[in-house]
Design a protein around this motif. Structure first.
Motif, short mmCIF file in Angstrom:
data_model
loop_
_atom_site.label_atom_id
_atom_site.label_comp_id
_atom_site.label_asym_id
_atom_site.label_seq_id
_atom_site.Cartn_x
_atom_site.Cartn_y
_atom_site.Cartn_z
N VAL A 1 72.88 80.54 -10.81
CA VAL A 1 72.27 81.57 -9.97
C VAL A 1 71.48 80.95 -8.82
CG1 VAL A 1 71.03 83.76 -9.93
CG2 VAL A 1 72.01 82.95 -12.09
N TRP A 2 72.20 80.52 -7.77
CA TRP A 2 71.60 79.84 -6.63
C TRP A 2 71.84 80.63 -5.35
CZ3 TRP A 2 68.98 75.04 -6.31
CH2 TRP A 2 68.72 74.46 -7.57
N PHE A 3 70.86 80.59 -4.46
CA PHE A 3 70.96 81.25 -3.16
C PHE A 3 70.95 80.26 -2.00
CE2 PHE A 3 69.18 84.44 -5.99
CZ PHE A 3 69.92 85.57 -5.67
N ASN A 4 70.13 79.23 -2.12
CA ASN A 4 69.93 78.27 -1.03
C ASN A 4 70.04 76.84 -1.57
OD1 ASN A 4 67.78 80.73 -0.14
ND2 ASN A 4 69.08 79.92 1.48
N PRO A 5 70.18 75.85 -0.68
CA PRO A 5 70.18 74.46 -1.14
C PRO A 5 68.87 74.14 -1.87
CG PRO A 5 70.96 74.59 1.12
CD PRO A 5 70.43 75.96 0.78
N VAL A 6 68.93 73.23 -2.80
CA VAL A 6 67.75 72.81 -3.54
C VAL A 6 66.76 72.16 -2.59
CG1 VAL A 6 68.61 70.49 -4.09
CG2 VAL A 6 67.02 71.65 -5.69
N LEU A 7 65.50 72.18 -2.93
CA LEU A 7 64.49 71.48 -2.13
C LEU A 7 64.94 70.04 -1.92
CD1 LEU A 7 61.23 72.83 -3.82
CD2 LEU A 7 62.02 73.37 -1.52
N PRO A 8 64.84 69.52 -0.70
CA PRO A 8 65.42 68.21 -0.37
C PRO A 8 65.02 67.07 -1.29
CG PRO A 8 64.73 69.33 1.62
CD PRO A 8 64.23 70.17 0.47
N PHE B 1 64.74 67.01 -4.29
CA PHE B 1 65.40 67.07 -5.59
C PHE B 1 66.92 67.05 -5.49
CE2 PHE B 1 61.36 69.54 -6.36
CZ PHE B 1 60.73 68.53 -7.06
N GLU B 2 67.45 66.71 -4.33
CA GLU B 2 68.91 66.72 -4.15
C GLU B 2 69.62 65.80 -5.13
OE1 GLU B 2 69.91 65.85 -0.14
OE2 GLU B 2 69.13 67.75 0.67
N GLU B 3 69.16 64.57 -5.25
CA GLU B 3 69.82 63.61 -6.14
C GLU B 3 69.71 64.06 -7.59
OE1 GLU B 3 69.73 58.82 -7.27
OE2 GLU B 3 68.48 59.61 -5.65
N LEU B 4 68.55 64.51 -7.99
CA LEU B 4 68.35 65.01 -9.35
C LEU B 4 69.28 66.19 -9.63
CD1 LEU B 4 66.79 65.38 -12.05
CD2 LEU B 4 65.11 66.73 -10.76
N ASN B 5 69.31 67.14 -8.71
CA ASN B 5 70.09 68.35 -8.90
C ASN B 5 71.60 68.07 -8.94
OD1 ASN B 5 69.82 71.37 -9.08
ND2 ASN B 5 71.16 71.26 -7.28
N ASP B 6 72.03 67.08 -8.17
CA ASP B 6 73.46 66.72 -8.15
C ASP B 6 73.94 66.23 -9.51
OD1 ASP B 6 73.74 67.41 -5.51
OD2 ASP B 6 73.59 65.37 -4.74
N GLY B 7 73.02 65.72 -10.32
CA GLY B 7 73.40 65.20 -11.62
C GLY B 7 73.33 66.21 -12.75
N ILE B 8 72.99 67.45 -12.41
CA ILE B 8 72.86 68.50 -13.43
C ILE B 8 73.99 69.51 -13.27
CG2 ILE B 8 71.41 70.41 -14.22
CD1 ILE B 8 68.99 68.68 -13.44
N GLU B 9 74.62 69.87 -14.36
CA GLU B 9 75.79 70.75 -14.30
C GLU B 9 75.44 72.13 -13.76
OE1 GLU B 9 79.35 72.57 -17.15
OE2 GLU B 9 77.81 71.26 -18.01
N ARG B 10 76.18 72.56 -12.76
CA ARG B 10 76.07 73.92 -12.24
C ARG B 10 77.04 74.80 -13.03
NH1 ARG B 10 74.73 75.94 -6.97
NH2 ARG B 10 73.39 74.09 -6.83
N LEU B 11 76.53 75.61 -13.95
CA LEU B 11 77.38 76.44 -14.78
C LEU B 11 78.08 77.52 -13.96
CD1 LEU B 11 75.06 76.92 -17.89
CD2 LEU B 11 76.78 75.15 -17.48
#
Length: 338
Positions: A72-79, A81-91
């Protein structure tokens, strides 16, 4: 290019700061949450975060290593946290299935919107999750002083208050035993909110200044989903000292362009998002519509170019809403409204 909202203080926040101290969590911890009672024997170690808001809050609290899935995403993650977020599965970008969440074997599911996990949850009801041993935590911003069974996205009984957001942060930090981090984050956000409100109060806008917040539309030429009298945009307009041309108490009522044009708002705020559930999710289609529709283009806000773009996520009860207030105040300060 739109500058996405980033909390200046949050960017520099040192979670181990000694400026804010808080006690450790005593387990077992029992918390009342949106009509349910949750008991935790220890801090969750495997979280699925349903909603960009809860995901980013966990990141801001330094709990990214506990998140195994998000949706449930609307916008890019806060900058930051980009690397952290890239490593987490987007269901899923939008609505994940019940099975995809449960298959992650989480010991907690954090929920941004009750319409995903609630009495009529499209992902599943809270009872469905609890029956398979998966506790769910719904943000207090979503259920306190709000009835989600009235209107498309619920109806608030009182104007949104950031106190509900701060309560969410405090409870999450207690659940995960990082209360010092939660206290530091709340302190930082409150300081930023105070500065934004001070800026807004100094605008001295003319009497009758009015606003309209447009989130999206099911079809580009149908009635738009616009902000009602008591949600997050209404909170912003209250702090700005401007009138909301939409009179409904629903969170996001659908109102005809003829009605909106007759109200003739001084300015219009439009939501930018990556989501593509509806055609009007596309910011360029919003702008094109406003400029070319025979009704909408006659509004003074359109004719005079008083159209402000903010992240869609900032129109929901999130940390970005605080910084959107500051952004809108800056934009209004640049208009000749006298």
């Amino acid at each position: 290019m739109t500058k996405h909202l980033i909390a200046p203080g949050v960017m520099a926040l040192v979670l181990t700061s000694t400026a804010v101290t808080a006690q450790q969590t005593s387990y077992p911890l029992t918390i009342a949450n949106c009509g349910h009672t949750l008991t935790f024997e220890g801090p969750p170690e495997n979280t699925v975060a349903l909603g960009q808001s809860t995901t980013e809050l966990l990141y801001l609290l330094g709990l990214g290593d506990t998140v195994s899935g998000t949706a449930v995403w609307f916008n890019p993650v806060l900058p930051q946290f980009e690397e952290l977020n890239d490593g987490i599965e987007r269901l899923a970008d939008n609505d994940p299935s019940f099975e995809s969440v449960v298959n992650k074997k989480p010991d907690l599911v954090t929920v941004m919107y009750e319409w995903h996990v609630g009495p009529e949850g499209i992902v599943g009801t809270r009872e469905m999750f609890h029956d398979v041993g998966v506790p769910t935590y719904v943000m207090p911003t979503e259920c306190e002083k709000k009835d989600n069974l009235v209107g498309l996205d619920g109806t608030r009984s009182e104007l949104f208050s950031t106190d509900q957001l701060y309560k969410s942060i405090a409870q999450l930090s207690e659940i995960y035993d990082v209360q010092d981090r939660g206290a530091a984050l709340i302190e930082d956000l409150k300081a930023s909110e105070s500065k934004a409100i001070e800026k807004a109060s100094g605008l001295s806008l003319p009497d009758g200044t009015s606003g309209l917040f447009w989130f999206s539309s099911a079809e580009i030429d149908t009635n738009p989903f616009v902000a009602g009298q008591k949600g997050v945009p209404a909170y912003m307009m209250d702090k700005l000292g401007v009138e909301n041309v939409v009179t409904s108490d629903e969170e996001w009522p659908s109102v005809g362009w003829e009605t909106l044009a007759k109200a003739d708002p001084t300015f219009i705020v439009i939501a930018e998002m990556d989501r593509r559930r509806f055609p009007a999710d596309d910011i360029e289609k919003k702008r094109e519509f406003l400029m070319n529709d025979p009704v909408a283009r006659e509004m003074a806000a359109v004719k005079k170019g008083r159209i402000i773009t903010i992240d869609a996520h900032a129109m929901s009860p999130t940390v970005r809403a605080i910084y959107a207030l500051d952004q809108v105040a800056d934009a209004l300060a640049g208009y000749d409204l006298k």
